[in-house]
Design a protein around this motif. Structure first.
Motif, PDB file in Angstrom:
ATOM      1  N   PHE A   1      55.298 -39.812  31.132  1.00 35.82           N
ATOM      2  CA  PHE A   1      55.112 -40.820  30.089  1.00 35.82           C
ATOM      3  C   PHE A   1      56.459 -41.346  29.599  1.00 35.82           C
ATOM      4  O   PHE A   1      56.632 -42.543  29.372  1.00 35.82           O
ATOM      5  N   ARG A   2      57.407 -40.438  29.423  1.00 30.22           N
ATOM      6  CA  ARG A   2      58.741 -40.847  28.951  1.00 30.22           C
ATOM      7  C   ARG A   2      59.378 -41.825  29.931  1.00 30.22           C
ATOM      8  O   ARG A   2      59.955 -42.849  29.531  1.00 30.22           O
ATOM      9  N   THR A   3      59.267 -41.531  31.209  1.00 25.53           N
ATOM     10  CA  THR A   3      59.844 -42.398  32.232  1.00 25.53           C
ATOM     11  C   THR A   3      59.221 -43.790  32.187  1.00 25.53           C
ATOM     12  O   THR A   3      59.920 -44.807  32.236  1.00 25.53           O
ATOM     13  N   ILE A   4      57.896 -43.833  32.078  1.00 25.88           N
ATOM     14  CA  ILE A   4      57.192 -45.121  32.045  1.00 25.88           C
ATOM     15  C   ILE A   4      57.582 -45.928  30.821  1.00 25.88           C
ATOM     16  O   ILE A   4      57.933 -47.111  30.907  1.00 25.88           O
ATOM     17  N   LEU A   5      57.542 -45.299  29.662  1.00 20.57           N
ATOM     18  CA  LEU A   5      57.781 -46.024  28.411  1.00 20.57           C
ATOM     19  C   LEU A   5      59.244 -46.401  28.223  1.00 20.57           C
ATOM     20  O   LEU A   5      59.557 -47.447  27.635  1.00 20.57           O
ATOM     21  N   SER A   6      60.152 -45.573  28.727  1.00 17.65           N
ATOM     22  CA  SER A   6      61.583 -45.831  28.541  1.00 17.65           C
ATOM     23  C   SER A   6      62.070 -47.029  29.340  1.00 17.65           C
ATOM     24  O   SER A   6      63.181 -47.529  29.090  1.00 17.65           O
TER      25      SER A   6
END
Length: 221
Positions: free
Chosen positions: A19-24
């Motif tokens: 999720f962090r990778t996608i949102l960042s």
């Protein structure tokens, strides 16, 4: 809102990392923290003041539904809670809505759906995964002693919807976000927000989910 602050809550570190990778990758979204349990989520929500919390359901210590209820009930916390779960279960769905969650998304959604969902709930709107929208409509359209569909009188509006408002309502019923409605109708997103606000007011609905329920019950869509 210039930047959307997001807190990720999931007991699986790999899921949080994804999720962090996608949102960042998004210029307008920043992940401000992570939590692995519901209790940690409540503490982090208080300390970090996120705009949106992506909340799992099944977690040790305190589950996501209980954490959602605690966060939404605290007037000092202004975060919108987006439930993101693997389990497409009615008890989770309706408990999440009862707890005050602003959205319900399944983990099999694509990256673009996650990003869109975060933006939608950050903007103060409600969002449901398309897979569960019909179930919500069916649940909340039925009174305790349900009359046959044909026997239910339509809701009488004090002021009728304009043609454009009715069009926006139909797209809301298809679970489109404001940005997607704007793109579909070739109008600005600010204009869509105005139409949505007018629709909610005319239907006497507190949010998009209730508006769609009323629309189906009243045979407006």
């Amino acid at each position: 809102m210039s930047e959307i602050r997001v807190l990720l809550v999931d007991d699986h570190a790999m899921m949080r990392a994804g999720f962090r990778t996608i949102l960042s990758l998004e210029d307008d979204i920043v992940v401000v923290g992570e939590a692995a349990t519901g209790a940690e989520a409540v503490a982090a929500a208080s300390a970090l003041a996120p705009d949106v919390i992506c909340m799992d359901v099944q977690m040790p210590d305190m589950d996501g539904l209980e954490a959602t209820r605690a966060i939404v009930a605290d007037p000092a916390m202004a975060a919108a809670v987006l439930i993101v779960t693997t389990f497409d279960r009615d008890d989770y769905l309706f408990s999440a809505l009862d707890a005050g969650a602003s959205g319900f998304l399944l983990k099999n959604a694509g990256p673009e759906q996650l990003v869109s969902a975060v933006r939608v709930v950050a903007g103060g709107d409600a969002l449901l995964a398309p897979e569960v929208t019909r179930r919500v409509i069916a649940r909340f359209s039925q009174p305790a002693e349900a009359a046959p569909e044909a026997a239910r009188p339509p809701v009488t509006l004090a002021e009728p919807l304009t043609e454009r408002e009715a069009e926006v309502l139909r797209l809301m019923a298809d679970a489109l976000s404001n940005a997607e409605i704007a793109e579909r109708l070739f109008i600005g997103e600010a204009t869509v927000k105005t139409h949505v606000s007018n629709v909610l007011q005319k239907l006497g609905a507190r949010d998009r989910v209730q508006a769609v329920v009323i629309a189906h019950r009243s045979r407006l869509v």
